[in-house]
Design a protein around this motif. Structure first.
Motif, PDB file in Angstrom:
ATOM      1  N   GLY A   1       0.815  -1.185   0.000  1.00  0.00           N
ATOM      2  CA  GLY A   1       0.000   0.000   0.000  1.00  0.00           C
ATOM      3  C   GLY A   1       0.860   1.250   0.000  1.00  0.00           C
ATOM      4  O   GLY A   1       2.065   1.210   0.228  1.00  0.00           O
ATOM      5  N   LYS A   2       0.226   2.383  -0.243  1.00  0.00           N
ATOM      6  CA  LYS A   2       0.925   3.652  -0.268  1.00  0.00           C
ATOM      7  C   LYS A   2       0.956   4.257   1.123  1.00  0.00           C
ATOM      8  O   LYS A   2       0.057   4.054   1.934  1.00  0.00           O
ATOM      9  CB  LYS A   2       0.241   4.618  -1.240  1.00  0.00           C
ATOM     10  N   THR A   3       1.999   5.003   1.383  1.00  0.00           N
ATOM     11  CA  THR A   3       2.175   5.646   2.672  1.00  0.00           C
ATOM     12  C   THR A   3       1.705   7.084   2.589  1.00  0.00           C
ATOM     13  O   THR A   3       2.210   7.855   1.785  1.00  0.00           O
ATOM     14  CB  THR A   3       3.656   5.617   3.089  1.00  0.00           C
TER      15      THR A   3
ATOM     16  N   SER B   1       3.435   8.043   6.953  1.00  0.00           N
ATOM     17  CA  SER B   1       4.255   7.150   7.770  1.00  0.00           C
ATOM     18  C   SER B   1       4.341   7.588   9.226  1.00  0.00           C
ATOM     19  O   SER B   1       5.232   7.172   9.946  1.00  0.00           O
ATOM     20  CB  SER B   1       5.679   7.022   7.197  1.00  0.00           C
TER      21      SER B   1
ATOM     22  N   GLY C   1      12.297   4.248  -2.754  1.00  0.00           N
ATOM     23  CA  GLY C   1      11.614   3.056  -2.269  1.00  0.00           C
ATOM     24  C   GLY C   1      12.549   1.957  -1.828  1.00  0.00           C
ATOM     25  O   GLY C   1      12.122   0.992  -1.186  1.00  0.00           O
TER      26      GLY C   1
ATOM     27  N   ARG D   1       2.229  12.265  -1.771  1.00  0.00           N
ATOM     28  CA  ARG D   1       1.684  11.279  -0.843  1.00  0.00           C
ATOM     29  C   ARG D   1       0.985  10.135  -1.563  1.00  0.00           C
ATOM     30  O   ARG D   1       1.061   8.980  -1.136  1.00  0.00           O
ATOM     31  CB  ARG D   1       0.755  11.969   0.154  1.00  0.00           C
TER      32      ARG D   1
ATOM     33  N   THR E   1       6.182   5.485  -1.466  1.00  0.00           N
ATOM     34  CA  THR E   1       6.381   4.086  -1.084  1.00  0.00           C
ATOM     35  C   THR E   1       6.466   3.995   0.434  1.00  0.00           C
ATOM     36  O   THR E   1       6.472   5.007   1.136  1.00  0.00           O
ATOM     37  CB  THR E   1       7.678   3.532  -1.697  1.00  0.00           C
ATOM     38  N   ASP E   2       6.568   2.788   0.928  1.00  0.00           N
ATOM     39  CA  ASP E   2       6.699   2.600   2.376  1.00  0.00           C
ATOM     40  C   ASP E   2       8.025   3.132   2.905  1.00  0.00           C
ATOM     41  O   ASP E   2       8.182   3.306   4.111  1.00  0.00           O
ATOM     42  CB  ASP E   2       6.570   1.118   2.736  1.00  0.00           C
ATOM     43  N   ALA E   3       8.980   3.383   2.024  1.00  0.00           N
ATOM     44  CA  ALA E   3      10.274   3.911   2.449  1.00  0.00           C
ATOM     45  C   ALA E   3      10.313   5.432   2.440  1.00  0.00           C
ATOM     46  O   ALA E   3      11.321   6.018   2.835  1.00  0.00           O
ATOM     47  CB  ALA E   3      11.385   3.366   1.553  1.00  0.00           C
ATOM     48  N   ASP E   4       9.239   6.073   1.975  1.00  0.00           N
ATOM     49  CA  ASP E   4       9.186   7.530   1.911  1.00  0.00           C
ATOM     50  C   ASP E   4       8.440   8.077   3.122  1.00  0.00           C
ATOM     51  O   ASP E   4       7.239   7.823   3.282  1.00  0.00           O
ATOM     52  CB  ASP E   4       8.481   7.981   0.628  1.00  0.00           C
ATOM     53  N   TYR E   5       9.152   8.813   3.951  1.00  0.00           N
ATOM     54  CA  TYR E   5       8.563   9.380   5.169  1.00  0.00           C
ATOM     55  C   TYR E   5       8.581  10.896   5.051  1.00  0.00           C
ATOM     56  O   TYR E   5       9.592  11.485   4.670  1.00  0.00           O
ATOM     57  CB  TYR E   5       9.349   8.940   6.406  1.00  0.00           C
TER      58      TYR E   5
ATOM     59  N   ASP F   1      14.787   4.266   9.325  1.00  0.00           N
ATOM     60  CA  ASP F   1      13.777   5.230   8.914  1.00  0.00           C
ATOM     61  C   ASP F   1      13.529   6.176  10.078  1.00  0.00           C
ATOM     62  O   ASP F   1      13.869   5.883  11.230  1.00  0.00           O
ATOM     63  CB  ASP F   1      12.487   4.515   8.518  1.00  0.00           C
TER      64      ASP F   1
END
Length: 265
Positions: free
Chosen positions: A1-3, A6, A66, A90, A94-98, A250
């Protein structure tokens, strides 16, 4: 899923980390140095500066996004000028983008100048007004960390200003003029480290050299300006090849482990 952002609530933080010591992340019982790198993508570079109109798209479309933890520090009140950009970042994250706020929250100022006495203007404290200005922006965009607070030539933030930040940035701030690490109303406060420049091969030795500056305090923050995820991946890869005692985190994990560490001290 998209973040979306986060942001981790305190309940989720405790569920993920429990009462475990910060040492446990190493897995082998040895002490580790925890590193977070801060990506400065503030309003000047993203929107205002006509000489750099395509910088943010090129960073966002980088093939390594990502694959490495990124803390994107973007002024949340840019939504008043470019809400479509904020939404796009947003919706494609990705899950790696905060996402965190950059200098110094929802807008730029030196917060130490908000506290009384204010010798230049002589007007009353602006600390509460600053907090009230930030709260809706942080809530709207799901922010809880201010990736860096530039104090500049202003006085260091006092207790009132620190407590104000705890109201809207409860999971961490990184000022320039403060103790190495402290808790203010439960908010982790970490003194900023150095900026890193040049190619990834140039920046990695700087990171490695700075990892020994305070061996009794294993949390290190570095900032780079307008660098791509591929650049960060190169720095991370090189640092980890030279130092076995480094854990690259992260932002939510880094600041929650810092909070646990400071509570255990």
């Amino acid at each position: 899923g998209k973040t979306v952002s986060s942001v981790l609530t305190q309940d989720i933080m405790e569920e993920n980390f429990g009462r475990a010591s910060y040492h446990n992340l190493g897995g082998d019982g040895t002490n580790k140095n925890f590193v977070v790198e801060n990506s400065d993508n503030e309003e000047d570079e993203e929107i205002d500066d006509c000489a750099k109109p395509l910088v943010m798209p090129s960073l966002w479309e980088d093939s390594s996004r990502g694959k490495v933890p990124m803390m994107w520090c973007i002024n949340p009140n840019l939504c008043r000028r470019a809400p479509m950009v904020m939404d796009y970042l947003r919706s494609t994250a990705t899950d790696a983008d905060y996402f965190a706020a950059g200098d110094n929250g929802a807008g730029y100022l030196n917060p130490g100048m908000l506290e009384e006495p204010r010798p230049i203007s002589g007007i009353p404290s602006g600390v509460d007004a600053w907090a009230e200005h930030n709260i809706p922006y942080y809530k709207q965009w799901g922010l809880s960390i201010t990736g860096f607070v530039i104090d500049g030539f202003a006085p260091a933030m006092g207790e009132a200003c620190m407590k104000a930040y705890a109201r809207f940035s409860p999971n961490g701030i990184v000022p320039q003029k403060c103790e190495l690490g402290s808790l203010v109303d439960g908010m982790p406060v970490l003194r900023s480290g150095p900026d890193v420049y040049g190619s990834a091969s140039d920046a990695a030795p700087s990171v490695c050299n700075n990892l020994d500056t305070h061996p009794d305090f294993p949390f290190y923050w570095f900032r780079a300006i307008l660098q791509s995820p591929s650049w960060y991946a190169g720095v991370k890869r090189t640092v980890e090849s030279r130092r076995s005692d480094v854990v690259w985190l992260d932002a939510p994990s880094f600041f929650e482990l810092l909070r646990i560490y400071l509570n255990e001290k």
